[in-house]
Write a protein that holds these residues in place. Sequence first.
Motif, short mmCIF file in Angstrom:
data_model
loop_
_atom_site.label_atom_id
_atom_site.label_comp_id
_atom_site.label_asym_id
_atom_site.label_seq_id
_atom_site.Cartn_x
_atom_site.Cartn_y
_atom_site.Cartn_z
N GLN A 277 2.13 -7.01 -15.47
CA GLN A 277 0.79 -7.57 -15.30
C GLN A 277 0.78 -9.06 -15.58
O GLN A 277 0.25 -9.85 -14.79
CB GLN A 277 -0.19 -6.85 -16.22
CG GLN A 277 -1.63 -7.33 -16.09
CD GLN A 277 -2.56 -6.59 -17.04
OE1 GLN A 277 -2.44 -6.72 -18.25
NE2 GLN A 277 -3.47 -5.80 -16.48
N ASP A 278 1.34 -9.45 -16.70
CA ASP A 278 1.36 -10.86 -17.07
C ASP A 278 2.24 -11.67 -16.13
O ASP A 278 1.96 -12.84 -15.85
CB ASP A 278 1.84 -11.03 -18.51
CG ASP A 278 0.80 -10.61 -19.53
OD1 ASP A 278 -0.33 -10.31 -19.13
OD2 ASP A 278 1.12 -10.61 -20.73
N PHE A 279 3.32 -11.07 -15.63
CA PHE A 279 4.17 -11.78 -14.68
C PHE A 279 3.42 -12.07 -13.38
O PHE A 279 3.53 -13.16 -12.82
CB PHE A 279 5.43 -10.97 -14.37
CG PHE A 279 6.21 -11.51 -13.21
CD1 PHE A 279 6.91 -12.69 -13.31
CD2 PHE A 279 6.19 -10.85 -11.98
CE1 PHE A 279 7.62 -13.22 -12.22
CE2 PHE A 279 6.89 -11.36 -10.89
CZ PHE A 279 7.60 -12.54 -11.02
N ILE A 280 2.68 -11.09 -12.88
CA ILE A 280 1.90 -11.30 -11.66
C ILE A 280 0.93 -12.45 -11.84
O ILE A 280 0.80 -13.33 -10.98
CB ILE A 280 1.17 -10.00 -11.26
CG1 ILE A 280 2.17 -8.95 -10.80
CG2 ILE A 280 0.15 -10.28 -10.15
CD1 ILE A 280 1.56 -7.58 -10.55
N PHE A 281 0.23 -12.45 -12.97
CA PHE A 281 -0.71 -13.53 -13.26
C PHE A 281 0.00 -14.87 -13.31
O PHE A 281 -0.45 -15.86 -12.72
CB PHE A 281 -1.40 -13.25 -14.60
CG PHE A 281 -2.33 -14.33 -15.06
CD1 PHE A 281 -3.51 -14.58 -14.39
CD2 PHE A 281 -2.03 -15.10 -16.18
CE1 PHE A 281 -4.39 -15.58 -14.82
CE2 PHE A 281 -2.89 -16.10 -16.61
CZ PHE A 281 -4.07 -16.34 -15.93
N ARG A 282 1.14 -14.91 -13.98
CA ARG A 282 1.89 -16.17 -14.10
C ARG A 282 2.34 -16.67 -12.73
O ARG A 282 2.20 -17.87 -12.43
CB ARG A 282 3.11 -15.97 -15.01
CG ARG A 282 3.99 -17.19 -15.11
CD ARG A 282 5.14 -17.00 -16.08
NE ARG A 282 5.88 -18.26 -16.23
CZ ARG A 282 6.62 -18.57 -17.28
NH1 ARG A 282 6.72 -17.72 -18.30
NH2 ARG A 282 7.26 -19.73 -17.34
N ASP A 283 2.88 -15.79 -11.91
CA ASP A 283 3.39 -16.22 -10.62
C ASP A 283 2.27 -16.71 -9.71
O ASP A 283 2.44 -17.72 -8.99
CB ASP A 283 4.13 -15.07 -9.94
CG ASP A 283 4.99 -15.55 -8.78
OD1 ASP A 283 6.09 -16.05 -9.02
OD2 ASP A 283 4.53 -15.44 -7.61
N LEU A 284 1.13 -16.03 -9.73
CA LEU A 284 -0.01 -16.49 -8.93
C LEU A 284 -0.44 -17.89 -9.34
O LEU A 284 -0.76 -18.73 -8.49
CB LEU A 284 -1.18 -15.52 -9.09
CG LEU A 284 -1.03 -14.14 -8.43
CD1 LEU A 284 -2.19 -13.23 -8.81
CD2 LEU A 284 -0.93 -14.26 -6.91
N LEU A 285 -0.44 -18.16 -10.65
CA LEU A 285 -0.83 -19.48 -11.14
C LEU A 285 0.21 -20.55 -10.79
O LEU A 285 -0.15 -21.66 -10.38
CB LEU A 285 -1.02 -19.45 -12.65
CG LEU A 285 -2.36 -18.97 -13.20
CD1 LEU A 285 -2.35 -19.09 -14.72
CD2 LEU A 285 -3.51 -19.78 -12.62
N GLU A 286 1.47 -20.23 -10.97
CA GLU A 286 2.52 -21.22 -10.73
C GLU A 286 2.52 -21.70 -9.28
O GLU A 286 2.85 -22.85 -9.00
CB GLU A 286 3.88 -20.65 -11.12
CG GLU A 286 4.08 -20.55 -12.63
CD GLU A 286 5.42 -19.99 -13.02
OE1 GLU A 286 6.06 -19.32 -12.17
OE2 GLU A 286 5.84 -20.21 -14.17
N ASP A 287 2.14 -20.83 -8.37
CA ASP A 287 2.07 -21.22 -6.97
C ASP A 287 1.01 -22.29 -6.71
O ASP A 287 1.05 -22.96 -5.67
CB ASP A 287 1.76 -20.01 -6.08
CG ASP A 287 2.99 -19.18 -5.80
OD1 ASP A 287 4.10 -19.72 -5.89
OD2 ASP A 287 2.84 -17.99 -5.50
N LEU A 288 0.06 -22.44 -7.63
CA LEU A 288 -1.05 -23.38 -7.43
C LEU A 288 -0.78 -24.75 -8.02
O LEU A 288 -1.63 -25.62 -7.94
CB LEU A 288 -2.32 -22.79 -8.05
CG LEU A 288 -2.70 -21.38 -7.57
CD1 LEU A 288 -3.96 -20.90 -8.28
CD2 LEU A 288 -2.88 -21.35 -6.06
N THR A 289 0.41 -24.95 -8.61
CA THR A 289 0.71 -26.25 -9.22
C THR A 289 1.19 -27.27 -8.21
O THR A 289 1.12 -28.48 -8.47
CB THR A 289 1.79 -26.10 -10.32
OG1 THR A 289 2.99 -25.56 -9.73
CG2 THR A 289 1.31 -25.19 -11.44
N ASN A 290 1.69 -26.83 -7.08
CA ASN A 290 2.16 -27.77 -6.06
C ASN A 290 1.86 -27.20 -4.68
O ASN A 290 2.67 -26.49 -4.09
CB ASN A 290 3.67 -28.03 -6.21
CG ASN A 290 4.14 -29.18 -5.34
OD1 ASN A 290 3.37 -29.77 -4.59
ND2 ASN A 290 5.41 -29.53 -5.45
N MET A 291 0.69 -27.53 -4.17
CA MET A 291 0.22 -26.92 -2.93
C MET A 291 0.94 -27.43 -1.68
O MET A 291 0.82 -26.85 -0.61
CB MET A 291 -1.28 -27.15 -2.79
CG MET A 291 -2.11 -26.63 -3.96
SD MET A 291 -1.84 -24.89 -4.32
CE MET A 291 -2.66 -24.13 -2.92
#
Length: 234
Positions: free
Chosen positions: A133-147
Amino acid sequence: MNELEQIEDKYNFTYPKLYRQLYLDGMLDSGGEYGQDWYEKYYAKLAQNPPMLFFGFDFELLKWSRIVEEIQAFKDPDDYRQTKPEFQFVPFGRQKSGDLYVFQFDKQNGEDVPITLIYHDDITAVVLAKNLQDFIFRDLLEDLTNMKYSNTASGDLKVNSANILRTHRKYLKHSQVEKLEEIYGRDVFEYIETTSTGRELPLEGLISHDELKQVLKQEISFDALDNEFEYCNL
């Protein structure tokens, strides 16, 4: 038995409940075999109802046959990685470079099975989250750091963001969904990232790396987060 149960039975382990639910919900189905025609055949349909981390910049679900191959390789004393026997890795995803995302069952704590990134060309690995669960959240967020390089931004950012959140929200905590909703509602902005060597990189995203660190500390912090360790004897 289905593919998931066959792997569990063959290697005598049980996947986390969330992973089993993702399987039952079709969230681990990434279409046919990867190849030159995969994008043309499957991308548009899958983008409407994105499976697990579909828009991830550097995440690709492994096919079941590949999962078996990688488990066998981890257990093979002659494999180039020479994985130390105390580690129990079951891969489920990969990066473009070949690095593997794995469940680390030797560190299981109750229902929590840590998610670890195994570097294919190094002797080290890094713990990314205490559970899926926490990994999914982390990966979704990390994708938003460099669009500039985010697959979420391919096509219509707002549409893709809404689709990925719609299909993923039931697998996340309420606070994680709220944070993603707030960030997806932002406009893309420019910021400067300073590397460990002092180099300044111009980036654009919905969240900066500094804010990302703060959010991860608030939402998914645990003792082993981002710990690196040597997993093999190269």
